[in-house]
Scaffold this motif. Structure first.
Motif, PDB file in Angstrom:
ATOM      1  N   GLY A 126       3.877  -4.997  -5.531  1.00  0.00           N
ATOM      2  CA  GLY A 126       4.169  -6.435  -5.601  1.00  0.00           C
ATOM      3  C   GLY A 126       5.354  -6.834  -4.744  1.00  0.00           C
ATOM      4  N   GLY A 159       4.881  -4.942 -14.287  1.00  0.00           N
ATOM      5  CA  GLY A 159       4.624  -4.128 -13.088  1.00  0.00           C
ATOM      6  C   GLY A 159       3.740  -2.928 -13.388  1.00  0.00           C
ATOM      7  N   ASN A 174       9.015  -8.899 -11.389  1.00  0.00           N
ATOM      8  CA  ASN A 174       9.896  -7.730 -11.294  1.00  0.00           C
ATOM      9  C   ASN A 174      11.217  -7.989 -12.007  1.00  0.00           C
ATOM     10  OD1 ASN A 174       8.018  -6.362  -9.825  1.00  0.00           O
ATOM     11  ND2 ASN A 174       9.061  -6.594  -7.841  1.00  0.00           N
ATOM     12  N   GLU A 214       5.463 -12.382  -7.974  1.00  0.00           N
ATOM     13  CA  GLU A 214       5.724 -10.939  -7.979  1.00  0.00           C
ATOM     14  C   GLU A 214       7.212 -10.650  -8.167  1.00  0.00           C
ATOM     15  OE1 GLU A 214       3.463  -8.555  -8.161  1.00  0.00           O
ATOM     16  OE2 GLU A 214       1.918 -10.110  -8.180  1.00  0.00           O
TER      17      GLU A 214
HETATM   18 MG    MG Z   1       6.096  -5.915  -9.476  1.00  0.00          MG
END
Ligand code: MG
Ligand code: ADP
Length: 668
Positions: free
Chosen positions: A124, A119, A35, A31
């Motif tokens: 997340g 995303g 990002n 995650e």
């Molecule tokens: Mg994310």
């Protein structure tokens, strides 16, 4: 400084996020890396629209574990966040700055060409609280001189303060939770684990994910050892050798020749970045595909063949599928796990997605990448969806058509495939109650008794002469056994071909098929098998009539064992054969009774006798002399029945009685 509360209703929501959405805590790294990748994409996109000189090559993600402080840092030189963005995006659960960004630029062409934004849910980030007791986010937004530090210990809320940062981007520091008796968080500081997680989930992130890694390597200056600079302190004059240092056998010199290693810290890129399936097919070699297979799918043998399939339309996806060379040892057991790896935008979502493959193609390995599938919020599972069914359907058809190509163009490879995985296809027909029969029957192959090689049903049908309207087959336990069947010889002599079926599932699968191309299947032991000429038939009928009494007497001896006794002209050189008159064949009876919970289903047995065989003549004599020797006739009948049983591949009921009969006969 006053703490601000998380927006939304929701300490509870956050608690839920951290503790219930994910089942697998290791995905926090996926995650955070996703990002970071999004942030890099955004910065790159911005540079394109602003015509700045930034290149993709300058953008990177970095991991820094620190064992002393028990921290893991994930940093990127992406777009960064302003104070407001930190508050909005990280302070509001389920707020995705990335989704907003995507929507804002939806119409921009560059967006679709160059971006792979991941995303979408805005949750997340919080998965990091599964492993961290405290998280700080130091960020400087692109185009801003200020930097800000966001800090949170989870449910309590967060603070944002001014901070210092030299360059644009974001540095996320995870302060790992304390280890407990059950949980060890230190593993996330290990190079080995981090490298493994990156390879597993984030291998195809398009930016390098780098880490400083300690490795040991051979010291370089070993070989060019110079005598004059030799540091060994022994006196060369006392040394027996004439001091060619390399050949010197004295201990000190020897020691010096041992290779020496040194530890160096190297900046290493952990991910391979370019997904094979997005590369141009024309540039890829078999070698590339095979290498990818052995690396990714834990098989040391190279695959039999690969299928690279990209499709665009209502739903777009890329896939690379492989047919392995060998079947995994547990393929046909319950614990075999079929499935394809599923990626969304290059990020692995599921390691083994069962729904993408029908069970009969369960041996196929590979992966699918699609940006069109709807993920559920944890991105660990999928929303059950139409799209998934569409992909599964597309793959099913594609696999079949590739197998057909193989069958038509690379026969040898196809035969190897069928020897290895043909059972799956047959089970597919049987277990679908014939619903998949039309789809799968083109893939079937059987041994042709006439040609002594594997042929397809289509080839069998094409070779038929006009007056053969059925497909002849024989079932048994092995090819050897089948090839010795008396009736088979009769058919071959008459010029017919017969498909030999030695697998347990064969006859059950046939029963689920409605023939092939309009031709029904017919067992060669079926009494309805109609290949004799009218004259031959008449002759048998006549003999049957003449021997009526004999046949009745035989039936009486075998009462309870057979439902009929008759003559046949199809036995070549065998005296007797056992066949089934009912819907359950002898072969099926055998298979069923061999099952672990052994069934009691019995075939309706009939004994067929060959009137041309010398044994028949003896039987007849014994019948005539019955008044003197009643026992002899009985023994003959029983023995004929026993041998027919053995020839049918069945066990004789009472081996003791069988042996006794033979001894009696020898004594006569
Ligand atoms: Mg994310
Ligand atoms: P999602 O990625 O689904 O949008 P996240 O909870 O993972 O949700 O992240 C929330 C938002 O925080 C992102 O949409 C993004 O706007 C922002 N963000 C998170 N990490 C970074 C980062 N490394 N750089 C810039 N922005 C980030």
């Amino acid at each position: 400084m006053a703490k601000k509360q998380f927006k939304t209703e929701s300490k509870r929501l956050l608690d839920l996020m951290i503790n219930s959405v994910y089942t697998n805590r290791e995905i926090f790294l996926r995650e955070l890396i996703s990002n970071a990748s999004d942030a890099l994409d955004k910065r790159y996109f911005k540079s394109l629209t602003e015509n700045s000189s930034l290149t993709r090559g300058e953008l990177e993600i970095r991991l820094e574990p620190n064992k002393e402080n028990r921290t893991l840092v994930i940093s990127d030189n992406g777009i960064g966040m302003t104070k407001d963005e930190l508050e909005n995006n990280l302070g509001t659960i389920a707020k995705s700055g990335t989704r907003a960004f995507k929507q804002e630029h939806a119409d921009d062409e560059k967006m679709s060409e160059d971006m792979d934004v991941i995303g979408q849910f805005g949750v997340g980030f919080y998965s990091a609280f599964m492993v961290a007791k405290k998280i700080t986010v130091l960020s400087r937004a692109d185009g801003s001189e200020e930097a800000w530090l966001w800090e949170s210990e989870g449910l309590d809320g967060y603070t944002v303060e001014p901070a210092e940062k030299d360059s644009v981007g974001t540095v996320i520091t995870l302060y790992l939770k304390d280890n407990t008796d059950d949980e060890n968080y230190d593993e996330f500081l290990e190079t080995y684990t981090l490298r493994g997680l990156v390879r597993k989930y984030s291998d195809y992130i398009r930016y390098p994910i780098k880490m400083m890694i300690e490795t040991s390597r051979l010291k370089k200056d070993e070989s060019d050892h110079d005598n004059d600079e030799c540091e060994c302190e022994h006196d060369h004059d006392e040394c027996e050798c004439e001091h060619d240092h390399d050949e010197c056998e004295c201990d000190e010199c020897k020691e010096e020749k041992e290779p020496e290693y040194e530890t160096v810290v190297e900046d290493t890129t952990l991910n391979s970045m370019v997904p094979l399936w997005r590369r141009n097919k024309a540039e890829l070699t078999d070698e590339d595909y095979n290498q990818f297979y052995t690396d990714k799918f834990h098989d040391y043998e190279k695959p039999l063949c690969h299928i690279h399939y990209n499709t665009e339309g209502a739903i777009s996806y890329n896939s690379i599928l492989y047919i392995p060379s060998a079947a995994p040892y547990n393929l046909y057991s319950k614990n075999y796990k079929r499935g394809l790896q599923l990626y969304s935008n290059g990020v692995m979502i599921m390691e083994s997605c069962e729904d993408l493959l029908p069970e009969f193609f369960g041996f196929v390995k590979g992966l699918v990448d699609s940006s069109d599938i709807s993920l559920n919020i944890s991105r660990e599972m999928l929303q059950q969806s139409r799209q998934m069914r569409a992909i599964a359907n597309g793959l099913k058809k594609k696999i079949k058509s590739e197998l057909e190509k193989l069958r038509d163009n690379e026969r040898e490879t196809y035969e190897k495939f069928f020897k290895t995985f043909g059972l799956s296809i047959k089970y597919g027909i049987y277990e679908s109650y014939g619903m998949e029969a039309d789809f799968l029957s083109d893939l079937l192959m059987y041994e042709s008794a006439k040609e002594n090689r594997m042929i397809t049903l289509k080839e069998y049908v094409e070779a038929l002469n006009e007056n053969q309207t059925e497909i002849y087959y024989a079932c048994g336990s092995s090819l050897d056994e089948l090839k010795r069947m008396p009736t088979l010889k009769y058919l071959l002599d008459k010029g017919y071909d017969v498909l030999l079926m030695p697998d347990n599932v064969d006859e059950f699968a046939l029963k689920m098929m409605n023939g092939f191309e309009g031709k029904p299947f017919r067992s060669i032991t079926d009494k309805e098998l109609n290949i004799s000429t009218e004259d031959e038939k008449k002759e048998v009928e006549q003999k049957q009539e003449e021997n009526k009494e004999l046949l009745e007497a035989v039936k009486e001896v075998l009462s309870g064992k057979v439902c009929a006794v008759r003559l046949t002209n199809k036995l070549s050189d065998a005296p007797a054969a056992l066949v089934s008159d009912g819907p359950v064949s002898l072969e099926m009876e055998k298979v069923l009774s061999d099952l672990p919970n052994g069934s009691e289903v019995k075939a309706e047995r009939a004994l067929e006798l060959n009137p041309e065989h010398p044994a028949f003549v003896s039987l007849k004599k014994a019948m005539e002399n019955r008044a003197e020797d009643e026992e002899k006739f009985k023994i003959f009948v029983e023995l004929l029945y026993d041998q027919a049983t053995l020839l049918a591949g069945l066990k004789i009921e009472d081996p003791y009685e069988f042996a006794k009969r033979i001894s009696l006969l020898m004594a006569k």
